[in-house]
Design a protein around this motif. Structure first.
Motif, short mmCIF file in Angstrom:
data_model
loop_
_atom_site.label_atom_id
_atom_site.label_comp_id
_atom_site.label_asym_id
_atom_site.label_seq_id
_atom_site.Cartn_x
_atom_site.Cartn_y
_atom_site.Cartn_z
N SER A 144 0.82 -1.21 0.00
CA SER A 144 0.00 0.00 0.00
C SER A 144 0.86 1.26 0.00
O SER A 144 0.42 2.33 -0.42
N MET A 145 2.12 1.14 0.46
CA MET A 145 3.00 2.31 0.55
C MET A 145 4.00 2.38 -0.60
O MET A 145 4.79 3.31 -0.68
N PHE A 146 3.99 1.38 -1.47
CA PHE A 146 5.06 1.27 -2.48
C PHE A 146 4.97 2.40 -3.50
O PHE A 146 3.91 2.68 -4.05
N GLN A 147 6.10 3.03 -3.77
CA GLN A 147 6.19 4.04 -4.84
C GLN A 147 7.46 3.78 -5.63
O GLN A 147 8.55 3.75 -5.06
N MET A 148 7.30 3.61 -6.92
CA MET A 148 8.45 3.32 -7.78
C MET A 148 9.14 4.61 -8.18
O MET A 148 8.54 5.50 -8.78
N PRO A 149 10.42 4.77 -7.83
CA PRO A 149 11.13 5.96 -8.28
C PRO A 149 11.46 5.86 -9.77
O PRO A 149 11.36 4.78 -10.36
N ASP A 150 11.83 6.97 -10.35
CA ASP A 150 12.20 6.94 -11.76
C ASP A 150 13.55 6.24 -11.91
O ASP A 150 14.44 6.41 -11.09
N ILE A 151 13.67 5.42 -12.95
CA ILE A 151 14.96 4.77 -13.22
C ILE A 151 15.38 5.06 -14.65
O ILE A 151 14.56 5.17 -15.55
N GLN A 152 16.67 5.20 -14.85
CA GLN A 152 17.24 5.44 -16.18
C GLN A 152 18.15 4.26 -16.53
O GLN A 152 18.73 3.64 -15.64
N ALA A 153 18.28 4.01 -17.83
CA ALA A 153 19.18 2.94 -18.28
C ALA A 153 20.54 3.54 -18.62
O ALA A 153 20.64 4.48 -19.40
N THR A 154 21.59 2.96 -18.03
CA THR A 154 22.94 3.50 -18.27
C THR A 154 23.97 2.47 -17.83
O THR A 154 23.70 1.65 -16.96
N GLY A 155 25.14 2.51 -18.44
CA GLY A 155 26.27 1.76 -17.89
C GLY A 155 26.29 0.28 -18.23
O GLY A 155 25.63 -0.18 -19.15
N THR A 156 27.06 -0.47 -17.43
CA THR A 156 27.33 -1.88 -17.68
C THR A 156 26.43 -2.77 -16.80
O THR A 156 25.45 -2.28 -16.25
N THR A 157 26.78 -4.04 -16.66
CA THR A 157 25.86 -5.01 -16.04
C THR A 157 26.53 -5.67 -14.83
O THR A 157 27.09 -6.76 -14.93
N SER A 158 26.44 -5.01 -13.67
CA SER A 158 27.11 -5.52 -12.46
C SER A 158 26.21 -6.52 -11.72
O SER A 158 25.70 -6.24 -10.63
N LEU A 159 26.05 -7.68 -12.32
CA LEU A 159 25.17 -8.71 -11.75
C LEU A 159 25.71 -9.23 -10.41
O LEU A 159 24.96 -9.46 -9.47
N GLY A 160 27.03 -9.41 -10.34
CA GLY A 160 27.62 -9.91 -9.10
C GLY A 160 27.38 -8.97 -7.93
O GLY A 160 27.03 -9.40 -6.82
N GLU A 161 27.53 -7.68 -8.21
CA GLU A 161 27.30 -6.68 -7.16
C GLU A 161 25.84 -6.70 -6.72
O GLU A 161 25.52 -6.55 -5.53
N ALA A 162 24.94 -6.92 -7.69
CA ALA A 162 23.50 -7.00 -7.36
C ALA A 162 23.22 -8.19 -6.44
O ALA A 162 22.45 -8.08 -5.48
N LEU A 163 23.86 -9.33 -6.71
CA LEU A 163 23.64 -10.52 -5.88
C LEU A 163 24.21 -10.31 -4.47
O LEU A 163 23.62 -10.75 -3.48
N THR A 164 25.34 -9.62 -4.39
CA THR A 164 25.94 -9.32 -3.08
C THR A 164 25.03 -8.39 -2.28
O THR A 164 24.77 -8.60 -1.09
N LEU A 165 24.51 -7.35 -2.96
CA LEU A 165 23.61 -6.40 -2.30
C LEU A 165 22.33 -7.11 -1.85
O LEU A 165 21.84 -6.89 -0.73
#
Length: 212
Positions: free
Chosen positions: A66-87
């Motif tokens: 009920s409180m969720f609000q999606m911020p604006d996102i932009q596409a840029t840069g490379t693909t740090s999948l490993g960092e995403a999994l760590t986070l």
């Protein structure tokens, strides 16, 4: 109350520029508005969004629908999948209440990962961290033909592929995600048990192909 945490881990690298990133934003909005109409999901599901490009960031911490609000996102840069999994691993540690002898903690999180390319960082290091965490179902989505399903298959058994990254296809994926979250929230409510695998998810729409 035991929450059902849902993590969306979304690729916002430069190759998602244009229609794909807009479709992704719309897809998340469709997902949220659909789940808000489901009393089970509204009660138990909590949603977080992690994006990854040249770095990974959590743009929405675990939040009730009920409180969720999606911020604006932009596409840029490379693909740090490993960092995403760590986070993601860090957030699972810090945001989810663990079950102890005193307390029934949150349900195991559902993770939906979407990427349109191959990782550009040390993704295996991130995967090693992620594999130490207890999660429920992990669905990895290869959006378009540029995504590396071999990498995704090492993250999870449940890998799906979209033939294209146009808005109709991405929207179909997010509708399926919302149906999957609804199924999960109804199951924990009705039976007190969690979803165990692909066979318990709703059948995917024609745009979403299961990779075997």
């Amino acid at each position: 109350m035991r929450r059902l945490p849902v993590y969306l881990v979304l690729d916002t690298s430069g190759s998602m520029t244009g229609e794909p990133i807009e479709a992704m934003k719309n897809g998340v909005q469709v997902l949220v508005s659909t789940l808000r109409q489901d009393p089970y999901a509204l009660e138990t599901a909590y949603l977080s969004v992690i994006t990854f490009d040249s770095s990974a960031r959590q743009i929405v911490p675990l939040t009730e629908l009920s409180m969720f609000q999606m911020p604006d996102i932009q596409a840029t840069g490379t693909t740090s999948l490993g960092e995403a999994l760590t986070l993601l691993s860090d957030k699972i540690d810090s945001e989810i209440t663990k079950t102890t002898t005193e307390v029934k903690g949150d349900w195991k999180p559902l993770v939906f990962l979407m990427t349109d390319g191959g990782p550009t960082d040390n993704w295996k290091k991130g995967l090693t961290e992620f594999q130490k965490r207890k999660v429920g179902i992990v669905v990895a989505c290869a959006a378009g033909q540029g995504a590396d399903t071999n990498v995704l298959k090492q993250i999870t058994e449940i890998v799906v592929q979209l033939d294209t990254t146009d808005s109709a296809t991405i929207k179909a994926f997010f509708k399926w995600v919302s149906a999957s979250v609804s199924t999960g929230s109804q199951k924990v409510d009705a039976t007190g048990t969690e979803m165990g695998g692909l066979s318990e998810l709703p059948p995917p729409p024609p745009e979403v192909n299961i990779v075997v």
